[in-house]
Design an enzyme around this catalytic site. Sequence first.
Site, PDB file in Angstrom:
ATOM      1  N   LYS A  57       0.843  -1.199   0.000  1.00 20.97           N
ATOM      2  CA  LYS A  57       0.000   0.000   0.000  1.00 20.97           C
ATOM      3  C   LYS A  57       0.875   1.245   0.000  1.00 20.97           C
ATOM      4  CE  LYS A  57      -4.316  -0.574   2.540  1.00 20.97           C
ATOM      5  NZ  LYS A  57      -4.893  -0.419   3.883  1.00 20.97           N
TER       6      LYS A  57
HETATM    7  C1  E4P Z   1      -8.489   0.623   4.069  1.00 24.41           C
HETATM    8  O1  E4P Z   1      -7.730  -0.095   3.439  1.00 24.41           O
HETATM    9  C2  E4P Z   1      -8.093   1.283   5.314  1.00 24.41           C
HETATM   10  O2  E4P Z   1      -7.247   0.405   6.016  1.00 24.41           O
HETATM   11  C3  E4P Z   1      -9.185   1.605   6.272  1.00 24.41           C
HETATM   12  O3  E4P Z   1     -10.404   1.051   5.849  1.00 24.41           O
HETATM   13  C4  E4P Z   1      -9.271   3.039   6.731  1.00 24.41           C
HETATM   14  O4  E4P Z   1     -10.391   3.177   7.576  1.00 24.41           O
HETATM   15  P1  E4P Z   1     -10.636   4.366   8.607  1.00 24.41           P
HETATM   16  O5  E4P Z   1     -11.204   5.533   7.864  1.00 24.41           O
HETATM   17  O6  E4P Z   1     -11.634   3.787   9.556  1.00 24.41           O
HETATM   18  O7  E4P Z   1      -9.315   4.673   9.244  1.00 24.41           O
END
Ligand code: E4P
Length: 225
Positions: free
Chosen positions: A89
């Site tokens: 990522k």
């Molecule tokens: C997605 O890949 C992220 O890890 C995650 O869903 C972010 O979520 P949040 O907005 O609850 O931090």
Amino acid sequence: MAIFLDTGNIAEIKRFLRMGVIRGVTTNPTILRREGLSGGGKALKKLETAIARLIHPLPLSVEVTSNRREEMVSQAREFASWAENINVKIPIHGPEGEPENLEAAHLLETKHNIRVNVTALMSAQQGILAALSGATYVSLFGGRINDLGHDASGEIADLRSLLDRLELKAKIIVGSTREVANVVDWLASGADIVTVTPSLLEKMIVHPYTKETVRMFLEDARKSQ
Ligand code: E4P
């Protein structure tokens, strides 16, 4: 269409693997910190390698922890060497809007044969650029988009139609899932994958009326003994 689990919790991953309902796992530094991860790179490697092994051949997203281009590339190469099912990522840009992150994503996909998940996307316009850079996955943060008063479903639908028209291979992951209703809405809007926390996935399964119905079946079965 698929559901991924957004967690670094091994026990939860095992639980939902046993049910056969997840098709991958996503992690990020915040999720791992919430799970109590400490101990730097060594601890990260241990946990992510264990998850990758557990879910193989399903994909696991591991996020870079730097915002310098060269460091992102070298971290990504290291993470990808831990297991063949790890993808990396990379946030679409840095905390000050530095767009060089896309250079790293492009380099990794085209020169190093590493699957990249361009993350922290808040709009279809960012998604199309991430897909053009060659990313395997593009991650829209649906809940955060809605938090700002925008419409996540609309962004997903726009991105879906653009990717299809341009015949780009990127798969749309939608994360930052806040409510059970988001999952079906976002898949119906064109997401390939919605990534959800273990507690939200459990809420998707359990319904009060199903409980009542099953209670009735069990009671009647007992009475007919
Ligand atoms: C997605 O890949 C992220 O890890 C995650 O869903 C972010 O979520 P949040 O907005 O609850 O931090």
